[in-house]
Design an enzyme around this catalytic site. Structure first.
Site, PDB file in Angstrom:
ATOM      1  N   SER A 136       0.855  -1.181   0.000  1.00  0.00           N
ATOM      2  CA  SER A 136       0.000   0.000   0.000  1.00  0.00           C
ATOM      3  C   SER A 136       0.887   1.226   0.000  1.00  0.00           C
ATOM      4  O   SER A 136       2.075   1.144   0.330  1.00  0.00           O
ATOM      5  CB  SER A 136      -0.881  -0.008   1.261  1.00  0.00           C
ATOM      6  OG  SER A 136      -1.549   1.220   1.435  1.00  0.00           O
ATOM      7  N   TYR A 149      -2.893  -0.685  10.142  1.00  0.00           N
ATOM      8  CA  TYR A 149      -2.795  -0.989   8.716  1.00  0.00           C
ATOM      9  C   TYR A 149      -1.410  -0.606   8.188  1.00  0.00           C
ATOM     10  O   TYR A 149      -0.780  -1.385   7.455  1.00  0.00           O
ATOM     11  CB  TYR A 149      -3.885  -0.248   7.945  1.00  0.00           C
ATOM     12  CG  TYR A 149      -3.952  -0.616   6.484  1.00  0.00           C
ATOM     13  CD1 TYR A 149      -4.527  -1.827   6.084  1.00  0.00           C
ATOM     14  CD2 TYR A 149      -3.452   0.221   5.500  1.00  0.00           C
ATOM     15  CE1 TYR A 149      -4.598  -2.175   4.743  1.00  0.00           C
ATOM     16  CE2 TYR A 149      -3.513  -0.121   4.157  1.00  0.00           C
ATOM     17  CZ  TYR A 149      -4.093  -1.315   3.792  1.00  0.00           C
ATOM     18  OH  TYR A 149      -4.149  -1.672   2.469  1.00  0.00           O
ATOM     19  N   LYS A 153       1.388  -3.173   6.472  1.00  0.00           N
ATOM     20  CA  LYS A 153       1.884  -3.026   5.100  1.00  0.00           C
ATOM     21  C   LYS A 153       3.371  -2.694   5.051  1.00  0.00           C
ATOM     22  O   LYS A 153       4.069  -3.085   4.109  1.00  0.00           O
ATOM     23  CB  LYS A 153       1.042  -1.997   4.347  1.00  0.00           C
ATOM     24  CG  LYS A 153      -0.393  -2.462   4.103  1.00  0.00           C
ATOM     25  CD  LYS A 153      -0.443  -3.806   3.360  1.00  0.00           C
ATOM     26  CE  LYS A 153      -1.840  -4.252   3.021  1.00  0.00           C
ATOM     27  NZ  LYS A 153      -1.881  -5.531   2.293  1.00  0.00           N
TER      28      LYS A 153
END
Length: 227
Positions: A136, A149, A153
């Site tokens: 990401s 998150y 990532k």
């Protein structure tokens, strides 16, 4: 040349779009998702040699059984795509509960490792194949309220680049930033502003050709789908 593509998280969003585009282009797709209803619909829509399984990638035993079944009836994948992922509901890190944090880490990091653990040895034995782990923009930068998150990532970036150093010649592992796409996940993060970003339909037209063109010389190179 027809490729065998194994992909996780095929029930919706980018995973579903990639699945349908790969099949449209004549490739064989084997996929998994947690939604039994979505898997049922995919199996009804696409007959063999395509096949979809209801599976939670956080279960190493279930991933092992899935991989064993697939590899018993097929060659090792030409392209292995780890797409399944969760995003946390936006909040300061100290307000994100332990259960939500753990589930995200289990899916985004451990799930990816489970799939690699049970498919990549067969690819190594064949000395060919490309592994793509979805990263990401938040695997290369940070924003507030998405700390879990981002952590997951960033981990995928490191995991993938380290894996790349372990593979034999003829293979590649690539961390891929898909860009900012209007998905359900983006709706959670961006709210009403999500509609201003690239549609899935437009994204898949660029992403799938990029994935199909990856080669051993791309090993370890962080990539981004063009906007």
């Amino acid at each position: 040349m027809t490729k065998l593509i194994v992909i996780t998280g095929v029930s919706r969003g980018l995973g579903l779009a990639m699945t349908e585009k790969f099949i449209e282009l004549g490739h064989r797709v084997v996929g998994c998702a947690r939604s039994s209803e979505a898997v049922k619909k995919l199996n009804q829509k696409y007959s063999k040699p395509h096949y979809f399984t209801c599976l939670d990638v956080t279960s190493d035993d279930r991933v092992k059984a899935w991989a064993t079944e697939i590899l018993a009836n097929n060659q090792a994948p030409d392209l292995l795509v780890n797409n399944a992922a969760l995003v946390n509901y936006p909040a300061p890190l100290w307000n994100i509960g332990s259960e939500e944090f753990s589930q995200l880490i289990d899916v985004n990091i451990k799930g990816t490792a489970n799939v690699i653990r049970h498919f990549v040895p067969a690819m190594i034995a064949r000395k060919s194949g490309i592994i793509v782990n979805f990263s990401s923009g938040w695997g290369r930068s940070t924003s507030p309220e998405v700390a879990p998150y981002c952590a997951s990532k960033w981990a995928i970036e490191g995991l993938t680049r380290s894996l790349a150093q372990e593979l034999p010649p003829g293979m590649a592992a690539v961390p891929l930033n898909p860009g900012i796409i209007h998905t359900d996940m983006l709706d959670i993060c961006f709210g009403e502003d999500a509609v201003n970003y690239t549609s899935i339909k437009a994204w898949v037209q660029k992403a799938v050709p990029l994935l199909l063109k990856l080669k051993p010389s791309d090993n370890g190179v962080p990539m981004t789908v063009p906007g």
